[in-house]
Design a protein around this motif. Structure first.
Motif, PDB file in Angstrom:
ATOM      1  N   ARG A 123      -1.330  -0.670   0.918  1.00  0.00           N
ATOM      2  CA  ARG A 123      -0.361  -1.260   1.831  1.00  0.00           C
ATOM      3  C   ARG A 123       1.012  -1.230   1.178  1.00  0.00           C
ATOM      4  O   ARG A 123       1.201  -1.722   0.080  1.00  0.00           O
ATOM      5  N   GLN A 124       1.943  -0.626   1.838  1.00  0.00           N
ATOM      6  CA  GLN A 124       3.282  -0.451   1.294  1.00  0.00           C
ATOM      7  C   GLN A 124       4.267  -1.370   2.017  1.00  0.00           C
ATOM      8  O   GLN A 124       4.149  -1.581   3.212  1.00  0.00           O
ATOM      9  N   LYS A 125       5.227  -1.868   1.273  1.00  0.00           N
ATOM     10  CA  LYS A 125       6.295  -2.630   1.907  1.00  0.00           C
ATOM     11  C   LYS A 125       7.230  -1.634   2.572  1.00  0.00           C
ATOM     12  O   LYS A 125       7.454  -0.537   2.070  1.00  0.00           O
ATOM     13  N   VAL A 126       7.753  -2.025   3.712  1.00  0.00           N
ATOM     14  CA  VAL A 126       8.656  -1.167   4.460  1.00  0.00           C
ATOM     15  C   VAL A 126      10.040  -1.798   4.430  1.00  0.00           C
ATOM     16  O   VAL A 126      10.192  -2.998   4.674  1.00  0.00           O
ATOM     17  N   HIS A 153       9.307  -4.632  13.167  1.00  0.00           N
ATOM     18  CA  HIS A 153       7.981  -4.912  12.621  1.00  0.00           C
ATOM     19  C   HIS A 153       7.987  -4.749  11.096  1.00  0.00           C
ATOM     20  O   HIS A 153       8.343  -3.680  10.590  1.00  0.00           O
ATOM     21  N   GLY A 179       5.753  -4.155   9.006  1.00  0.00           N
ATOM     22  CA  GLY A 179       4.908  -3.064   8.520  1.00  0.00           C
ATOM     23  C   GLY A 179       5.455  -1.692   8.864  1.00  0.00           C
ATOM     24  O   GLY A 179       4.881  -0.675   8.496  1.00  0.00           O
ATOM     25  N   LYS A 226       5.561   3.137  12.137  1.00  0.00           N
ATOM     26  CA  LYS A 226       4.319   3.919  12.082  1.00  0.00           C
ATOM     27  C   LYS A 226       3.097   3.020  12.206  1.00  0.00           C
ATOM     28  O   LYS A 226       2.150   3.329  12.924  1.00  0.00           O
ATOM     29  N   ASP A 227       3.124   1.898  11.502  1.00  0.00           N
ATOM     30  CA  ASP A 227       2.001   0.967  11.538  1.00  0.00           C
ATOM     31  C   ASP A 227       1.793   0.404  12.946  1.00  0.00           C
ATOM     32  O   ASP A 227       0.672   0.323  13.435  1.00  0.00           O
ATOM     33  N   LEU A 228       2.873   0.036  13.597  1.00  0.00           N
ATOM     34  CA  LEU A 228       2.784  -0.551  14.935  1.00  0.00           C
ATOM     35  C   LEU A 228       2.372   0.484  15.986  1.00  0.00           C
ATOM     36  O   LEU A 228       1.689   0.140  16.954  1.00  0.00           O
ATOM     37  N   ARG A 261       0.130   2.504  15.815  1.00  0.00           N
ATOM     38  CA  ARG A 261      -1.334   2.650  15.829  1.00  0.00           C
ATOM     39  C   ARG A 261      -1.958   1.974  17.049  1.00  0.00           C
ATOM     40  O   ARG A 261      -3.052   2.332  17.472  1.00  0.00           O
ATOM     41  N   THR A 298      -5.674  -7.636  11.051  1.00  0.00           N
ATOM     42  CA  THR A 298      -4.553  -7.616  10.114  1.00  0.00           C
ATOM     43  C   THR A 298      -3.584  -8.784  10.260  1.00  0.00           C
ATOM     44  O   THR A 298      -2.862  -9.091   9.324  1.00  0.00           O
ATOM     45  N   HIS A 299      -3.535  -9.413  11.441  1.00  0.00           N
ATOM     46  CA  HIS A 299      -2.528 -10.448  11.697  1.00  0.00           C
ATOM     47  C   HIS A 299      -3.100 -11.671  12.401  1.00  0.00           C
ATOM     48  O   HIS A 299      -2.459 -12.251  13.266  1.00  0.00           O
TER      49      HIS A 299
END
Length: 164
Positions: free
Chosen positions: A56-59, A121, A123, A126-128, A130, A143-144
């Motif tokens: 998991r990367q910080k954005v 967002h 994340g 790209k994450d959203l 999905r 995840t949330h």
């Protein structure tokens, strides 16, 4: 030995096994405060056993896209829904909205036009994406689960998910 004496000895022994933190109050008097969570307490054991997401990367969000900026935009009165009235939508309807320029999702039976929220967002877009164009309830809850989606996306609410 009396029973009250042995009871007192057990209490002393238990208190000695509890990790303590020494704090000083303003007059430099020592305050004995139990450590929390305790070293082998259930909170630490559960936290250690909880599977953490890998990779998991910080954005880094663009300037002007912080959570505070999102709250400001939501309360600005600007139309974030993109529809004139609330509607009923099927999964087939949702599939029509799966691009970054037009991204809808359903979370717990409510349909949201999340397009205005994408860049806010934490994340990242790209994450959203999905969950764009589909029912995102399962992934959202994985995840949330602690996030109140109804409040976070209330200004983007467009209707309800129905069987089609």
């Amino acid at each position: 030995m009396s029973s009250s004496s042995s009871s007192s000895d057990q209490q002393d022994q238990q208190q000695n096994n509890i990790p303590k933190m020494t704090l000083l109050d303003p007059s430099n008097r020592s305050l004995n405060v139990p450590e929390f969570p305790s070293r082998n307490g259930p909170q630490r054991l559960i936290a250690a056993a909880t599977k953490q997401p890998k990779g998991r990367q910080k954005v880094i969000l663009e300037p002007g896209h912080s959570p505070l900026d999102w709250a400001r935009l939501k309360s600005s009165g600007k139309d974030l829904r993109g529809v004139t009235q609330l509607g009923k939508y099927t999964l087939e309807d949702l599939r029509q909205h799966r691009t970054q320029d037009d991204a809808w999702t359903a979370i717990q039976g409510k349909v949201y036009n999340m397009t205005p929220y994408l860049k806010f967002h934490p994340g990242g877009v790209k994450d959203l994406m999905r969950i764009a164009g589909r029912d995102g309830t399962k992934l959202f809850m994985l995840t949330h689960s602690w996030v109140n989606a109804e409040f976070m996306l209330d200004a983007c609410f467009v209707g309800f998910l129905v069987q089609g």
